[in-house]
Design an enzyme around this catalytic site. Structure first.
Site, short mmCIF file in Angstrom:
data_model
loop_
_atom_site.label_atom_id
_atom_site.label_comp_id
_atom_site.label_asym_id
_atom_site.label_seq_id
_atom_site.Cartn_x
_atom_site.Cartn_y
_atom_site.Cartn_z
N TYR A 49 39.20 37.65 32.79
CA TYR A 49 40.28 36.68 33.05
C TYR A 49 40.31 35.60 31.98
O TYR A 49 39.27 35.07 31.56
CB TYR A 49 40.11 36.04 34.44
CG TYR A 49 40.54 36.96 35.59
CD1 TYR A 49 41.20 38.16 35.36
CD2 TYR A 49 40.29 36.60 36.91
CE1 TYR A 49 41.59 38.98 36.42
CE2 TYR A 49 40.68 37.42 37.97
CZ TYR A 49 41.32 38.61 37.71
OH TYR A 49 41.71 39.43 38.75
N SER A 154 38.57 47.99 43.12
CA SER A 154 39.90 47.39 43.08
C SER A 154 40.88 48.42 42.54
O SER A 154 40.57 49.12 41.57
CB SER A 154 39.86 46.15 42.18
OG SER A 154 41.13 45.54 42.13
N LEU A 208 52.61 37.09 46.33
CA LEU A 208 53.93 36.49 46.06
C LEU A 208 54.58 37.16 44.84
O LEU A 208 55.50 36.60 44.24
CB LEU A 208 53.78 34.98 45.81
CG LEU A 208 53.09 34.19 46.93
CD1 LEU A 208 52.98 32.70 46.56
CD2 LEU A 208 53.81 34.35 48.27
N GLY A 209 54.08 38.34 44.51
CA GLY A 209 54.64 39.05 43.35
C GLY A 209 54.45 38.26 42.07
O GLY A 209 55.30 38.33 41.16
N GLY A 211 54.75 35.16 41.77
CA GLY A 211 55.77 34.09 41.74
C GLY A 211 57.18 34.66 41.65
O GLY A 211 58.17 33.95 41.85
N SER A 261 47.72 30.27 43.24
CA SER A 261 48.22 29.00 42.71
C SER A 261 47.07 28.02 42.47
O SER A 261 46.07 28.04 43.18
CB SER A 261 49.20 28.38 43.72
OG SER A 261 49.63 27.11 43.26
N GLY A 262 47.25 27.15 41.50
CA GLY A 262 46.29 26.08 41.25
C GLY A 262 46.78 24.76 41.80
O GLY A 262 46.20 23.71 41.51
P1 NAP Z 1 50.59 35.23 43.43
O1 NAP Z 1 50.34 34.27 44.53
O2 NAP Z 1 51.45 36.41 43.69
O3 NAP Z 1 51.24 34.49 42.18
C1 NAP Z 1 50.81 33.21 41.78
C2 NAP Z 1 51.87 32.67 40.83
O4 NAP Z 1 53.02 32.37 41.60
C3 NAP Z 1 51.41 31.40 40.15
O5 NAP Z 1 51.86 31.43 38.80
C4 NAP Z 1 52.13 30.34 40.94
O6 NAP Z 1 52.46 29.20 40.13
C5 NAP Z 1 53.41 31.05 41.34
N1 NAP Z 1 53.97 30.45 42.54
C6 NAP Z 1 53.38 30.29 43.74
N2 NAP Z 1 54.21 29.67 44.61
C7 NAP Z 1 55.34 29.45 43.94
C8 NAP Z 1 56.58 28.85 44.28
N3 NAP Z 1 56.80 28.35 45.51
N4 NAP Z 1 57.54 28.79 43.33
C9 NAP Z 1 57.33 29.28 42.10
N5 NAP Z 1 56.17 29.87 41.71
C10 NAP Z 1 55.19 29.94 42.62
O7 NAP Z 1 49.16 35.69 42.95
P2 NAP Z 1 48.56 36.14 41.51
O8 NAP Z 1 48.17 34.91 40.76
O9 NAP Z 1 49.46 37.10 40.83
O10 NAP Z 1 47.26 36.89 41.99
C11 NAP Z 1 46.33 36.19 42.82
C12 NAP Z 1 44.92 36.55 42.42
O11 NAP Z 1 44.70 37.94 42.62
C13 NAP Z 1 44.53 36.32 40.95
O12 NAP Z 1 44.16 34.98 40.68
C14 NAP Z 1 43.35 37.23 40.82
O13 NAP Z 1 42.19 36.61 41.35
C15 NAP Z 1 43.73 38.41 41.70
N6 NAP Z 1 44.31 39.55 40.95
C16 NAP Z 1 43.63 40.73 40.96
C17 NAP Z 1 44.15 41.82 40.28
C18 NAP Z 1 43.38 43.12 40.30
O14 NAP Z 1 43.76 44.05 39.58
N7 NAP Z 1 42.34 43.22 41.09
C19 NAP Z 1 45.37 41.73 39.58
C20 NAP Z 1 46.05 40.51 39.61
C21 NAP Z 1 45.51 39.43 40.30
P3 NAP Z 1 51.64 27.80 40.32
O15 NAP Z 1 50.24 28.06 39.81
O16 NAP Z 1 52.44 26.89 39.46
O17 NAP Z 1 51.68 27.44 41.76
#
Ligand code: NAP
Length: 296
Positions: A49, A154, A208-209, A211, A261-262
Site C-alpha cells: 500500500y 483475499s 462504497l465502490g 467513492g 475513509s480517513g
Molecule cells: P471505499 O469505502 O469503497 O472507498 C473509500 C473512498 O471513498 C475514499 O477515497 C473516500 O474519500 C471516498 N468516500 C467515502 N465517502 C464518500 C462520500 N460521502 N463522498 C465522496 N467520497 C467518499 O473503500 P476503499 O478505500 O476502496 O477500500 C477500503 C479498504 O479495503 C482499503 O483501505 C484496503 O484496506 C482494503 N482493500 C483491499 C483490497 C484487496 O484486494 N484485498 C482492495 C482494495 C481495498 P475520503 O477519504 O475523502 O473520505
C-alpha cells in the site's frame, strides 16, 4: 481441525489510502485513536500500500505510542510484487506466493508496522502459479515462530480457498473480497456461500465502490444513487453510505466491511449505519439497480 477464532471488530479500518491523505504524524495518531475510541480495533494493511509506505506511516505512530498496539488487531497482506521502474530485475508486475517471498514480506511488515507479530496475514490475490504446499510451509513457519497468529486469503475463488485449506491443519480465518452495489460477483460465484458453509466471516473491501457510488457519473452509479437516496428517505438513514453498509451487512455470512475513509465524520457515519435495517424488498431494489434488471 481445531477451530481457532480471531475476533475482528465489526467494522475494520482500511489503510490503503493512508499515504494519499498526507497526514502529519500527529494527525495519523489522531486518526488511529479515533478508530480505536469508536471500537474499530482491526487495522487492514498490505505490504504494497502507498508504494510500500503505508505500513511505515502507521508504524511511526506505534513507535511513538507503543501502548496502542495491545488494543488493536493488525492485518497485512503479501504476494503482489510490483515492477520497479529502472530495475531490470523487476520489470513486470507479478504475483509471488513462493515460500521465500511470503517470509520476507511478513518480516518487512513487522518492521514497518513496528510490531513483533501480525494478528492476521492474507495472500493478497490468487496467484495462478500458487503451489499450495509452499504457501502452507511459509504459514506454518510464521505461525511456529509466533510472528503471525492467523492466516487467510483475499480475492480467492472457492476452489482456490479450498485448495490452500486442504494443505493446512489450521483454518484459514477469512477471505477478504470486494462487495458493493457496484460489484456483486461474490454474491453469485460461490465465494460467500463457502464462507457461510465454513462459518468464516468475510472481510469486504470497497463497499462504497471506492467513492464511485457517491461521485460516479456512469449510468450504473447514477441509477444506484437514485435508489439509495430513496431508501435513505424510507429508512431515515443520514446518508447513502449508511444504506450501503446496511446492505452489505445484511448478507448471512456476517461480513466485516472495511472503511476506506480517513475522515472522522465519514467513519462515524459508517458506524452509525448499525441502526439502519433494510427489508428484503429494499435489498433487492439495490440489487436490481445494480444489475439493471429484475431477478428472473
Ligand atoms: P471505499 O469505502 O469503497 O472507498 C473509500 C473512498 O471513498 C475514499 O477515497 C473516500 O474519500 C471516498 N468516500 C467515502 N465517502 C464518500 C462520500 N460521502 N463522498 C465522496 N467520497 C467518499 O473503500 P476503499 O478505500 O476502496 O477500500 C477500503 C479498504 O479495503 C482499503 O483501505 C484496503 O484496506 C482494503 N482493500 C483491499 C483490497 C484487496 O484486494 N484485498 C482492495 C482494495 C481495498 P475520503 O477519504 O475523502 O473520505
Amino acid at each position: 481441525m481445531s477451530k481457532i477464532t480471531l475476533a475482528l471488530s465489526e467494522f475494520v479500518a482500511g489503510f490503503w489510502r493512508l499515504a494519499d491523505w498526507q497526514l502529519s504524524l500527529t494527525a495519523r495518531r489522531q486518526l488511529i485513536e479515533t478508530y480505536l475510541n469508536l471500537g474499530v480495533s482491526s487495522m487492514d494493511h498490505a505490504d504494497i500500500y502507498g508504494g510500500h509506505t503505508c505500513e511505515s506511516l502507521f508504524g511511526d505512530v506505534l513507535k511513538q505510542a507503543p501502548h496502542l498496539r495491545d488494543g488493536m488487531t493488525l492485518i497485512s497482506k503479501c504476494g503482489i510484487r510490483p515492477a520497479i521502474i529502472g530495475d531490470t530485475s523487476r520489470y513486470v508486475n507479478h504475483y509471488d506466493t513462493g515460500r521465500d517471498h511470503i517470509m520476507h514480506s511478513a518480516e518487512h511488515s513487522l518492521t514497518n508496522l513496528a510490531t513483533d507479530y501480525l494478528d492476521l496475514l492474507l495472500i493478497h490475490r490468487p496467484d495462478p502459479l500458487m503451489d499450495a504446499d509452499e504457501v502452507a510451509e511459509a504459514f506454518v513457519a510464521l505461525r511456529q515462530s509466533g510472528k503471525v497468529r492467523h492466516f487467510g486469503v483475499s480475492n480467492f475463488s472457492p476452489a482456490q480457498f479450498s485448495l490452500l485449506q486442504s494443505r493446512l491443519d489450521f483454518p484459514l480465518v477469512t477471505n477478504q473480497v470486494e462487495l458493493s452495489p457496484m460489484s456483486m460477483s461474490v454474491l453469485h460465484d460461490g465465494t460467500l456461500d463457502l464462507c457461510q458453509q465454513l462459518k468464516i466471516r468475510p472481510m469486504l473491501w470497497s463497499c462504497l465502490g471506492g467513492g464511485n457510488l457517491m461521485t460516479g457519473v456512469g449510468e450504473k452509479a447514477i441509477r444506484l444513487r437514485g435508489v439509495l437516496e430513496h431508501i435513505k428517505q424510507q429508512t431515515g438513514a443520514a446518508d447513502i453510505s449508511q444504506v450501503v453498509y446496511a446492505w452489505v451487512r445484511m448478507h448471512p455470512s456476517r461480513p466485516h466491511p472495511i472503511i476506506g475513509s480517513g475522515k472522522p465524520e465519514r467513519i462515524a457515519m459508517a458506524l452509525a449505519s448499525d441502526k439502519i435495517k433494510l427489508d428484503r424488498q429494499q435489498w433487492f431494489s439495490i440489487w436490481q439497480a445494480s444489475t439493471g434488471h429484475s431477478v428472473p
